[in-house]
Design a protein around this motif. Structure first.
Motif, PDB file in Angstrom:
ATOM      1  N   VAL A 167       1.281  -3.338 -13.644  1.00  0.00           N
ATOM      2  CA  VAL A 167       0.393  -4.090 -12.730  1.00  0.00           C
ATOM      3  C   VAL A 167       0.457  -5.723 -13.097  1.00  0.00           C
ATOM      4  CG1 VAL A 167      -2.050  -4.546 -12.007  1.00  0.00           C
ATOM      5  CG2 VAL A 167      -1.056  -2.305 -11.858  1.00  0.00           C
ATOM      6  N   PHE A 197      -5.232   4.287  -9.241  1.00  0.00           N
ATOM      7  CA  PHE A 197      -5.060   3.033  -9.519  1.00  0.00           C
ATOM      8  C   PHE A 197      -4.612   3.034 -11.114  1.00  0.00           C
ATOM      9  CE2 PHE A 197      -9.377   3.258 -10.522  1.00  0.00           C
ATOM     10  CZ  PHE A 197      -9.796   2.627 -11.734  1.00  0.00           C
ATOM     11  N   CYS A 214      -3.280   3.418  -2.844  1.00  0.00           N
ATOM     12  CA  CYS A 214      -2.461   3.391  -3.913  1.00  0.00           C
ATOM     13  C   CYS A 214      -2.166   4.703  -4.642  1.00  0.00           C
ATOM     14  CB  CYS A 214      -3.461   2.496  -5.103  1.00  0.00           C
ATOM     15  SG  CYS A 214      -4.949   3.161  -5.815  1.00  0.00           S
ATOM     16  N   GLU A 219     -10.260  -7.017  -8.146  1.00  0.00           N
ATOM     17  CA  GLU A 219     -10.391  -5.755  -7.762  1.00  0.00           C
ATOM     18  C   GLU A 219     -10.204  -4.687  -8.957  1.00  0.00           C
ATOM     19  OE1 GLU A 219     -10.275  -2.701  -4.739  1.00  0.00           O
ATOM     20  OE2 GLU A 219     -11.115  -4.595  -4.999  1.00  0.00           O
ATOM     21  N   ASN A 267      -0.706  -3.951  -3.758  1.00  0.00           N
ATOM     22  CA  ASN A 267      -2.156  -3.115  -3.225  1.00  0.00           C
ATOM     23  C   ASN A 267      -2.972  -4.090  -2.548  1.00  0.00           C
ATOM     24  OD1 ASN A 267      -1.694  -1.103  -5.959  1.00  0.00           O
ATOM     25  ND2 ASN A 267      -1.022  -0.444  -3.991  1.00  0.00           N
ATOM     26  N   VAL A 281      -2.133  -6.713  -7.605  1.00  0.00           N
ATOM     27  CA  VAL A 281      -3.271  -6.455  -7.383  1.00  0.00           C
ATOM     28  C   VAL A 281      -4.224  -7.836  -7.764  1.00  0.00           C
ATOM     29  CG1 VAL A 281      -5.697  -5.097  -7.681  1.00  0.00           C
ATOM     30  CG2 VAL A 281      -3.003  -4.314  -7.731  1.00  0.00           C
ATOM     31  N   ASP A 304       0.748  -1.108  -0.092  1.00  0.00           N
ATOM     32  CA  ASP A 304       0.010   0.089  -0.047  1.00  0.00           C
ATOM     33  C   ASP A 304       0.762   1.135   0.042  1.00  0.00           C
ATOM     34  OD1 ASP A 304      -2.448  -1.393  -0.312  1.00  0.00           O
ATOM     35  OD2 ASP A 304      -2.786  -1.316   1.790  1.00  0.00           O
ATOM     36  N   ASN A 329       1.360   4.664  -5.950  1.00  0.00           N
ATOM     37  CA  ASN A 329       2.062   3.607  -6.807  1.00  0.00           C
ATOM     38  C   ASN A 329       3.128   4.147  -7.831  1.00  0.00           C
ATOM     39  OD1 ASN A 329       0.665   1.821  -5.427  1.00  0.00           O
ATOM     40  ND2 ASN A 329      -0.589   1.287  -7.225  1.00  0.00           N
ATOM     41  N   HIS A 334      -5.907  -3.261  -1.923  1.00  0.00           N
ATOM     42  CA  HIS A 334      -7.085  -2.930  -3.013  1.00  0.00           C
ATOM     43  C   HIS A 334      -7.077  -1.607  -3.247  1.00  0.00           C
ATOM     44  CE1 HIS A 334      -8.061  -1.140   1.026  1.00  0.00           C
ATOM     45  NE2 HIS A 334      -8.984  -0.414   0.408  1.00  0.00           N
ATOM     46  N   LEU A 335      -7.693  -0.861  -4.135  1.00  0.00           N
ATOM     47  CA  LEU A 335      -7.415   0.179  -5.289  1.00  0.00           C
ATOM     48  C   LEU A 335      -8.152   1.261  -4.719  1.00  0.00           C
ATOM     49  CD1 LEU A 335      -7.239  -1.800  -8.612  1.00  0.00           C
ATOM     50  CD2 LEU A 335      -5.151  -1.012  -7.050  1.00  0.00           C
TER      51      LEU A 335
END
Length: 255
Positions: free
Chosen positions: A155, A148, A106, A123, A98, A119, A53, A109, A100-101
């Motif tokens: 990702v 995100f 995030c 999500e 992460n 991820v 995170d 990032n 979550h987003l």
């Protein structure tokens, strides 16, 4: 077989202020407000650094668009200063996870330019088209690019639980959001799990001595939330919630 042992630093990257308690504690009727630190977890073992995170923005204009309550980022809580205190360079981080987003997990990032970002696929799918009530949580407003989506080319989508490095694993914890996940961390002090918003605070976890922890008031699937909490409780691992003041005050886990 010997697994790698990690040390965890919990780093505060700002604080949400005047949050209604019912947002944090399901069906709270106290009408009180609480504050919630935003926490980045920096995991280190030998010369390897992993980040879980990445917190929220320090830009006031962005902040006002995304949240209906107060938010403060002290100078020492800006990402570059927080990392410098740990002797960590963002460019040396090779992996970001992460949980979550949502924007507060995030938004930085893109600062980790050399990192692969992990991820859950569920999500990513939901963040691309959330229901209207959840748009703000994902930082979606107007024509701006939500946090995100700023480095999607880096990702890697995961489908369920997996080992991501020696001594590190991810586990699905849906409920708060469809693709929420936790990170299991093996340390010299035992196994911890970074819970994301499956567990906001240690008060949620303890729940006054009840058999199960208490969900927050923010969720997409409440039965899934309860199932995730039951799974976490059954692991016996030590939880590290994502918005707890005592976590950032202790700061280091797994010496």
């Amino acid at each position: 077989m010997t697994t790698t042992k990690w040390v965890i630093d919990a780093v505060k990257l700002g604080e949400l202020r005047d949050v209604p308690a019912e947002e944090v504690y399901l069906q709270d009727r106290s009408r009180q407000v609480v504050s919630m630190p935003l926490v980045m977890f920096v995991l280190r073992s030998g010369d390897r650094t992993v980040v879980v995170d990445t917190g929220g923005p320090a830009d006031e204009e962005q902040i006002r668009r995304m949240i209906p309550f107060g938010y403060e980022v002290g100078e020492e809580e800006r990402l570059e200063n927080a990392l410098a205190r740990l002797g960590v360079r963002a460019d040396d981080v090779g992996l970001v996870v992460n949980t979550h987003l949502h924007w507060d997990h995030c938004s930085n990032n893109n600062a980790f330019r050399n990192a692969e970002i992990l991820v859950q696929r569920a999500e990513l799918g939901y963040a691309a088209a959330p229901c209207p009530a959840h748009l703000r949580a994902y930082g979606i407003h107007g024509d701006s690019v939500p946090p995100f989506a700023r480095c999607l080319e880096r990702v890697r989508a995961l489908d369920g639980g997996s080992e991501i490095a020696s001594g590190l694993g991810v586990l699905p914890l849906p409920g708060h959001s469809p693709g929420s996940q936790g990170v299991r961390v093996d340390t010299g002090e035992g196994t911890f799990v970074i819970t994301g918003d499956c567990v906001d605070t240690l008060d949620n976890w303890g729940n006054g001595g009840a058999d199960l922890p208490l969900p927050s008031g923010r969720f997409t699937d409440l039965p899934a939330f309860y199932a995730s909490l039951a799974h976490l409780k059954g692991t016996g691992w030590t939880p590290l919630p994502s918005h707890d003041h005592t976590v950032v005050e202790k700061a280091t886990f797994g010496y």
